[in-house]
Design an enzyme around this catalytic site. Structure first.
Site, PDB file in Angstrom:
ATOM      1  N   THR A 212       2.438   6.940   8.927  1.00 32.32           N
ATOM      2  CA  THR A 212       3.522   8.452   9.145  1.00 32.32           C
ATOM      3  C   THR A 212       3.147   8.691  10.047  1.00 32.32           C
ATOM      4  OG1 THR A 212       4.305   9.190   7.003  1.00 32.32           O
ATOM      5  CG2 THR A 212       4.075  11.221   8.037  1.00 32.32           C
ATOM      6  N   GLY A 242       8.425  11.324  -0.751  1.00 37.14           N
ATOM      7  CA  GLY A 242       6.808  11.507  -0.980  1.00 37.14           C
ATOM      8  C   GLY A 242       6.595  12.918  -0.144  1.00 37.14           C
ATOM      9  N   ASP A 243       5.036  13.088   0.381  1.00 37.24           N
ATOM     10  CA  ASP A 243       5.321  14.585   0.388  1.00 37.24           C
ATOM     11  C   ASP A 243       6.216  15.019   2.090  1.00 37.24           C
ATOM     12  OD1 ASP A 243       3.174  12.359   2.383  1.00 37.24           O
ATOM     13  OD2 ASP A 243       2.113  14.223   2.876  1.00 37.24           O
ATOM     14  N   GLY A 264      -1.017  10.906   4.063  1.00 34.08           N
ATOM     15  CA  GLY A 264      -0.982   9.859   3.294  1.00 34.08           C
ATOM     16  C   GLY A 264      -0.685   9.644   2.047  1.00 34.08           C
ATOM     17  N   GLY A 266       1.910  10.773  -0.407  1.00 32.45           N
ATOM     18  CA  GLY A 266       1.993  11.980  -0.605  1.00 32.45           C
ATOM     19  C   GLY A 266       1.989  12.275  -2.086  1.00 32.45           C
TER      20      GLY A 266
END
Ligand code: ASP
Length: 353
Positions: A212, A242-243, A264, A266
């Site tokens: 990311t 994801g996050d 990382g 998520g």
């Protein structure tokens, strides 16, 4: 009397305009600084040739430089963040935009978010397949819609209406990512077979690297911004998100505390609401940026075996870049103008604690 009243009114309006939405005065130090990341994960020197390391560093450098030039010229943190992220999205080396990983079904589904710390405005897109620069679509959601998070076809329809560049699926295809997907699919079968072959003979690419990209910046007017863009996890399915596009989990900015972009796995970052937790520690406990980041990333995230890290910047231009993995591609130009571009864990993880 009327003149005095008018003067008072002008002074009052002027003083309001230097405050952010939290009623905390925006500290205008004239300082500016920027930090970026290109993902965290099981990154060890021997897995990358010197040429590959150099290639990553070159792109990180040009992304940093693009953001820094905007800030130096007095531009906004939000412009610096978007422009740095676009450079990394356009580069197939990173898991965002062009170099995004594949879903189980063989699509590239990208997520991105951006947040303006001066007014807590934010925008995000999730699961988009045809937007060349998802970070620009996220910005457009922030600035041109009444919503915060748009997904899939709806997000693409909105982006098209706003004149955001659309790209054919073939633009996002890279052989390397396709091969990663085949390995991940094969490993799933191995896992289901309980043969145990995976860990002995092959690294698990889904766990190996979270490529990311993200950027945080402070501009000369004391405004903070954060942005994150990702293709998510290789072999993800069922519309997994994801996050990164979730405000407070992977991305957050507030002038009165800090700006944060995470990378990382998520799910761990969503559980802990990492980006907002770091800001909350500064707000409620009055801790420094470094100790808030250490507590959340090296403390809470590590305690749930969370893998990844973040870049963070406060309203004085202090920068922290902690991570729990063996590496995180990262770089910064601090408020003194000192530039660092780092890939692995043995190098310093903060520049001006
Ligand atoms: N955080 C991203 C996600 O879980 C992945 C990454 O950081 O590379 O989708």
């Amino acid at each position: 009397m009327r003149l005095l009243f008018s003067l008072l009114l002008i002074v009052l309006v002027a003083s309001c305009s230097t405050k952010n939405t939290n009623n905390a005065p925006t500290p205008m130090t004239g300082k500016y600084a920027i930090a970026i990341h290109g993902g965290a994960g099981n990154l060890v020197k021997m897995n990358l040739t010197p040429q590959e390391q150099e290639a990553y560093k070159l792109v990180l450098d040009s992304a940093l430089t693009a953001g820094d030039e905007i800030l130096r010229a007095g531009g906004s943190a939000i412009d610096a963040v978007e422009s740095a992220i676009k450079i990394m999205e356009d580069c197939p080396l990173f898991n965002a935009g062009r170099g995004s990983v594949f879903t189980h079904e063989g699509y590239n589904e990208m997520d991105a978010a951006i947040m303006d710390g001066s007014n807590l405005e934010c925008g995000a897109v999730a699961g988009v397949r045809h937007i060349k620069n998802p970070i620009s679509a996220a910005r457009s959601v922030m600035e041109k819609s009444e919503f915060i998070l748009l997904k899939s076809e709806g997000a693409e329809a909105f982006a098209t209406e706003q004149g955001i560049e659309i790209a054919d699926s073939s633009y996002f295809f890279t052989q390397h990512r396709w091969d990663q997907l085949q390995e991940a699919i094969e490993d799933d079968k191995t896992e289901l077979d309980h043969s145990g072959k995976k860990s002995a003979s092959k690294p698990d690419h889904r766990e190996e690297k979270y490529g990311t990209v993200g950027c945080v910046a402070l501009d000369k007017n004391g405004n903070l911004a954060a942005g994150t863009s990702t293709g998510g996890l290789t072999n993800k399915r069922y519309g997994r998100i994801g996050d990164s596009p979730l405000i407070g989990s992977g991305t957050y900015a507030d002038n009165s505390t800090c700006a944060v972009s995470c990378t990382g796995k998520g799910e761990d970052f969503i559980r802990l609401n990492v980006a907002h937790d770091i800001a909350s520690m500064i707000r409620y406990q009055n801790t420094t940026l470094q100790s808030a980041c250490d507590s959340v990333i090296m403390g809470k995230l590590k305690s749930i075996k969370g893998r990844g890290g973040c870049i963070a910047i406060d309203n004085q231009g202090k920068i922290a870049m902690p991570f729990t993995t063996s590496g995180m591609f990262r770089g910064c130009i601090d408020a003194e103008g000192k530039k660092q571009i780092l890939l692995y864990a043995e190098e310093p993880t903060s520049v001006n604690p």
